[in-house]
Design a protein around this motif. Structure first.
Motif, mmCIF file in Angstrom:
data_model
loop_
_atom_site.group_PDB
_atom_site.id
_atom_site.type_symbol
_atom_site.label_atom_id
_atom_site.label_comp_id
_atom_site.label_asym_id
_atom_site.label_seq_id
_atom_site.Cartn_x
_atom_site.Cartn_y
_atom_site.Cartn_z
ATOM 1 N N ALA A 1 1.249 -0.897 0.163
ATOM 2 C CA ALA A 1 -0.257 0.106 -0.127
ATOM 3 C C ALA A 1 1.226 1.060 -0.064
ATOM 4 N N LEU A 2 1.815 1.170 0.799
ATOM 5 C CA LEU A 2 2.944 2.611 0.776
ATOM 6 C C LEU A 2 3.921 2.736 -0.233
ATOM 7 N N PHE B 1 1.025 3.849 -2.771
ATOM 8 C CA PHE B 1 0.329 5.178 -1.997
ATOM 9 C C PHE B 1 2.114 6.296 -2.670
ATOM 10 N N LEU C 1 1.627 6.308 -6.880
ATOM 11 C CA LEU C 1 0.572 7.334 -7.584
ATOM 12 C C LEU C 1 1.061 8.899 -7.294
ATOM 13 N N ILE D 1 -6.374 6.270 -5.270
ATOM 14 C CA ILE D 1 -5.757 6.290 -4.054
ATOM 15 C C ILE D 1 -6.045 4.783 -3.600
ATOM 16 N N GLY E 1 -4.539 2.460 -5.299
ATOM 17 C CA GLY E 1 -2.898 2.152 -5.731
ATOM 18 C C GLY E 1 -2.780 1.947 -3.668
ATOM 19 N N ALA E 2 -3.153 1.602 -3.110
ATOM 20 C CA ALA E 2 -2.883 1.105 -2.221
ATOM 21 C C ALA E 2 -3.536 -0.352 -1.749
#
Length: 84
Positions: free
Chosen positions: A32-33, A36, A39, A60, A63-64
């Motif tokens: 997830a990081l 993010f 993105l 978001i 992306g996560a």
């Protein structure tokens, strides 16, 4: 409260419980990081090129959950299906 927000919350809780159950929380968090931050990088590059790249809640979450492949898919979909 909007029912879509509730559905996203339930889906997020299910994904979180699945990750915790499999003891892959660290992998999920790092995925997830990375999603993010990728993105954010895509947004900054598109802004530098003066191309509109909207960052929404859907983007978001993509992306996560999807990580870097999710951001690539989102970028391709937004550039291919962009209306003139």
């Amino acid at each position: 409260m909007n029912y879509i927000t509730v559905l996203f919350g339930i889906a997020g809780a299910v994904v979180l419980l699945y990750i915790l159950r499999k003891r892959l929380f660290l992998f999920g968090f790092l995925n997830a990081l990375c999603g993010f931050f990728s993105l954010i990088a895509v947004y900054l590059v598109f802004r530098l090129l003066q191309i509109d790249f909207p960052v929404t809640v859907f983007g978001i979450l993509t992306g996560a959950i999807g990580g870097i492949p999710g951001v690539i898919l989102l970028t391709v979909l937004l550039t291919v299906f962009r209306l003139p």
